[in-house]
Design a protein around this motif. Structure first.
Motif, PDB file in Angstrom:
ATOM      1  N   TRP A   1     -19.327 -16.934   8.599  1.00  0.00           N
ATOM      2  CA  TRP A   1     -18.706 -18.232   8.400  1.00  0.00           C
ATOM      3  C   TRP A   1     -17.250 -18.302   8.856  1.00  0.00           C
ATOM      4  O   TRP A   1     -16.471 -19.086   8.326  1.00  0.00           O
ATOM      5  N   GLY A   2     -16.863 -17.527   9.862  1.00  0.00           N
ATOM      6  CA  GLY A   2     -15.479 -17.510  10.331  1.00  0.00           C
ATOM      7  C   GLY A   2     -14.964 -18.844  10.868  1.00  0.00           C
ATOM      8  O   GLY A   2     -13.767 -19.093  10.868  1.00  0.00           O
ATOM      9  N   TRP A   3     -15.874 -19.705  11.324  1.00  0.00           N
ATOM     10  CA  TRP A   3     -15.460 -20.992  11.898  1.00  0.00           C
ATOM     11  C   TRP A   3     -15.434 -22.119  10.881  1.00  0.00           C
ATOM     12  O   TRP A   3     -15.132 -23.257  11.221  1.00  0.00           O
ATOM     13  N   LEU A   4     -15.728 -21.844   9.633  1.00  0.00           N
ATOM     14  CA  LEU A   4     -15.850 -22.899   8.641  1.00  0.00           C
ATOM     15  C   LEU A   4     -14.549 -23.680   8.451  1.00  0.00           C
ATOM     16  O   LEU A   4     -14.567 -24.897   8.264  1.00  0.00           O
ATOM     17  N   SER A   5     -13.398 -23.034   8.552  1.00  0.00           N
ATOM     18  CA  SER A   5     -12.124 -23.731   8.399  1.00  0.00           C
ATOM     19  C   SER A   5     -11.924 -24.770   9.494  1.00  0.00           C
ATOM     20  O   SER A   5     -11.513 -25.903   9.229  1.00  0.00           O
ATOM     21  N   LEU A   6     -12.219 -24.408  10.722  1.00  0.00           N
ATOM     22  CA  LEU A   6     -12.109 -25.360  11.829  1.00  0.00           C
ATOM     23  C   LEU A   6     -13.113 -26.495  11.659  1.00  0.00           C
ATOM     24  O   LEU A   6     -12.790 -27.668  11.880  1.00  0.00           O
ATOM     25  N   LEU A   7     -14.322 -26.183  11.236  1.00  0.00           N
ATOM     26  CA  LEU A   7     -15.330 -27.218  11.013  1.00  0.00           C
ATOM     27  C   LEU A   7     -14.903 -28.184   9.915  1.00  0.00           C
ATOM     28  O   LEU A   7     -15.139 -29.393  10.018  1.00  0.00           O
TER      29      LEU A   7
ATOM     30  N   ALA B   1      -9.544 -45.440  16.293  1.00  0.00           N
ATOM     31  CA  ALA B   1     -10.174 -44.125  16.198  1.00  0.00           C
ATOM     32  C   ALA B   1      -9.567 -43.127  17.175  1.00  0.00           C
ATOM     33  O   ALA B   1      -9.475 -41.946  16.882  1.00  0.00           O
ATOM     34  N   GLY B   2      -9.119 -43.589  18.338  1.00  0.00           N
ATOM     35  CA  GLY B   2      -8.521 -42.702  19.324  1.00  0.00           C
ATOM     36  C   GLY B   2      -7.194 -42.121  18.893  1.00  0.00           C
ATOM     37  O   GLY B   2      -6.710 -41.160  19.480  1.00  0.00           O
ATOM     38  N   SER B   3      -6.592 -42.694  17.849  1.00  0.00           N
ATOM     39  CA  SER B   3      -5.304 -42.196  17.385  1.00  0.00           C
ATOM     40  C   SER B   3      -5.452 -41.003  16.451  1.00  0.00           C
ATOM     41  O   SER B   3      -4.476 -40.383  16.074  1.00  0.00           O
ATOM     42  N   VAL B   4      -6.698 -40.639  16.063  1.00  0.00           N
ATOM     43  CA  VAL B   4      -6.940 -39.516  15.160  1.00  0.00           C
ATOM     44  C   VAL B   4      -7.189 -38.267  15.991  1.00  0.00           C
ATOM     45  O   VAL B   4      -8.090 -38.236  16.831  1.00  0.00           O
ATOM     46  N   THR B   5      -6.371 -37.228  15.763  1.00  0.00           N
ATOM     47  CA  THR B   5      -6.525 -35.965  16.484  1.00  0.00           C
ATOM     48  C   THR B   5      -6.451 -34.810  15.495  1.00  0.00           C
ATOM     49  O   THR B   5      -5.917 -34.946  14.391  1.00  0.00           O
ATOM     50  N   LEU B   6      -6.974 -33.671  15.908  1.00  0.00           N
ATOM     51  CA  LEU B   6      -6.935 -32.459  15.102  1.00  0.00           C
ATOM     52  C   LEU B   6      -5.960 -31.493  15.741  1.00  0.00           C
ATOM     53  O   LEU B   6      -6.107 -31.135  16.908  1.00  0.00           O
ATOM     54  N   LYS B   7      -4.942 -31.105  14.980  1.00  0.00           N
ATOM     55  CA  LYS B   7      -3.983 -30.096  15.439  1.00  0.00           C
ATOM     56  C   LYS B   7      -4.473 -28.755  14.902  1.00  0.00           C
ATOM     57  O   LYS B   7      -4.636 -28.590  13.705  1.00  0.00           O
ATOM     58  N   TRP B   8      -4.699 -27.837  15.787  1.00  0.00           N
ATOM     59  CA  TRP B   8      -5.289 -26.550  15.439  1.00  0.00           C
ATOM     60  C   TRP B   8      -4.583 -25.900  14.282  1.00  0.00           C
ATOM     61  O   TRP B   8      -3.366 -25.861  14.283  1.00  0.00           O
ATOM     62  N   PRO B   9      -5.297 -25.330  13.325  1.00  0.00           N
ATOM     63  CA  PRO B   9      -6.726 -25.478  13.135  1.00  0.00           C
ATOM     64  C   PRO B   9      -7.086 -26.502  12.060  1.00  0.00           C
ATOM     65  O   PRO B   9      -8.248 -26.799  11.869  1.00  0.00           O
TER      66      PRO B   9
ATOM     67  N   SER C   1     -14.298 -14.785  -2.808  1.00  0.00           N
ATOM     68  CA  SER C   1     -15.315 -13.772  -3.043  1.00  0.00           C
ATOM     69  C   SER C   1     -14.915 -12.776  -4.132  1.00  0.00           C
ATOM     70  O   SER C   1     -13.739 -12.450  -4.304  1.00  0.00           O
ATOM     71  N   THR C   2     -15.918 -12.330  -4.834  1.00  0.00           N
ATOM     72  CA  THR C   2     -15.761 -11.305  -5.856  1.00  0.00           C
ATOM     73  C   THR C   2     -16.763 -10.201  -5.531  1.00  0.00           C
ATOM     74  O   THR C   2     -17.664 -10.400  -4.712  1.00  0.00           O
ATOM     75  N   PRO C   3     -16.639  -9.031  -6.150  1.00  0.00           N
ATOM     76  CA  PRO C   3     -17.613  -7.964  -5.865  1.00  0.00           C
ATOM     77  C   PRO C   3     -19.054  -8.380  -6.136  1.00  0.00           C
ATOM     78  O   PRO C   3     -19.962  -7.946  -5.443  1.00  0.00           O
ATOM     79  N   THR C   4     -19.270  -9.255  -7.102  1.00  0.00           N
ATOM     80  CA  THR C   4     -20.633  -9.682  -7.412  1.00  0.00           C
ATOM     81  C   THR C   4     -21.065 -10.915  -6.627  1.00  0.00           C
ATOM     82  O   THR C   4     -22.243 -11.230  -6.573  1.00  0.00           O
ATOM     83  N   GLU C   5     -20.115 -11.629  -6.018  1.00  0.00           N
ATOM     84  CA  GLU C   5     -20.420 -12.823  -5.210  1.00  0.00           C
ATOM     85  C   GLU C   5     -19.610 -12.788  -3.928  1.00  0.00           C
ATOM     86  O   GLU C   5     -18.548 -13.363  -3.832  1.00  0.00           O
ATOM     87  N   PRO C   6     -20.119 -12.091  -2.900  1.00  0.00           N
ATOM     88  CA  PRO C   6     -19.327 -11.920  -1.672  1.00  0.00           C
ATOM     89  C   PRO C   6     -19.196 -13.174  -0.824  1.00  0.00           C
ATOM     90  O   PRO C   6     -18.316 -13.242   0.014  1.00  0.00           O
ATOM     91  N   GLY C   7     -20.002 -14.201  -1.014  1.00  0.00           N
ATOM     92  CA  GLY C   7     -19.978 -15.369  -0.136  1.00  0.00           C
ATOM     93  C   GLY C   7     -19.460 -16.621  -0.803  1.00  0.00           C
ATOM     94  O   GLY C   7     -19.959 -17.707  -0.540  1.00  0.00           O
ATOM     95  N   LEU C   8     -18.467 -16.515  -1.661  1.00  0.00           N
ATOM     96  CA  LEU C   8     -17.964 -17.661  -2.415  1.00  0.00           C
ATOM     97  C   LEU C   8     -16.752 -18.245  -1.704  1.00  0.00           C
ATOM     98  O   LEU C   8     -15.807 -17.550  -1.376  1.00  0.00           O
ATOM     99  N   TRP C   9     -16.776 -19.579  -1.450  1.00  0.00           N
ATOM    100  CA  TRP C   9     -15.714 -20.255  -0.709  1.00  0.00           C
ATOM    101  C   TRP C   9     -15.316 -21.544  -1.415  1.00  0.00           C
ATOM    102  O   TRP C   9     -16.110 -22.159  -2.110  1.00  0.00           O
ATOM    103  N   SER C  10     -14.100 -21.985  -1.159  1.00  0.00           N
ATOM    104  CA  SER C  10     -13.745 -23.351  -1.525  1.00  0.00           C
ATOM    105  C   SER C  10     -13.144 -24.009  -0.289  1.00  0.00           C
ATOM    106  O   SER C  10     -12.408 -23.377   0.467  1.00  0.00           O
ATOM    107  N   ALA C  11     -13.507 -25.252  -0.088  1.00  0.00           N
ATOM    108  CA  ALA C  11     -12.957 -26.050   1.008  1.00  0.00           C
ATOM    109  C   ALA C  11     -12.103 -27.125   0.363  1.00  0.00           C
ATOM    110  O   ALA C  11     -12.553 -27.819  -0.545  1.00  0.00           O
TER     111      ALA C  11
END
Length: 136
Positions: free
Chosen positions: A71-77, A93-101, A120-130
């Protein structure tokens, strides 16, 4: 998938609060929204403060599969999703742009940001917050 949904008037950090809820067993899809954030963190651990009435800050708990390395690209997504949502409601709509990242600009001015954090924790390696904040 989304919920429970909690709305609070003020918090130190939606992300820190949601991370604590995650460690206490909050389900995937839990959402925390605040109209004031006093101790948020942005990219590179920069301070992200949103005074009352100036923005809406939210965090969403994710438990994606496959686990973390995929999931390395999740932040950009997340940044792209915020930009797409704002382009739907922006006067031009054309005035909206994304400045990396993760900064969303409207007419060249910063109007939103997204931040992805591994919880992530040792018991839950795939835990994220967006997290995303949108300036009013």
């Amino acid at each position: 998938m989304w919920g429970p949904l909690e709305v609070v008037p003020t918090t130190g950090s939606t992300n820190a609060d949601l991370a604590e809820r995650a460690r206490s067993g909050a389900p995937e899809g839990a959402v925390l929204i605040a109209s004031e954030q006093t101790a948020g963190r942005g990219r590179l651990d920069r301070q992200w403060v949103s005074p009352a009435g100036s923005s809406v800050s939210m965090s969403l708990l994710l438990r994606p599969t496959p686990a973390f390395p995929q999931w390395g690209w999740l932040s950009l997504l997340a940044g792209m999703a915020v930009a797409a949502a704002l382009s739907d409601v922006a006067s031009s709509a054309g005035s909206v742009t994304l400045k990396w990242p993760n900064d969303v600009l409207i007419g060249g001015g910063r109007s939103a940001a997204s931040c992805l954090n591994a919880l992530s924790t040792p018991t839950e390696p795939g835990l994220w917050s967006a997290s995303a904040s949108t300036l009013r």
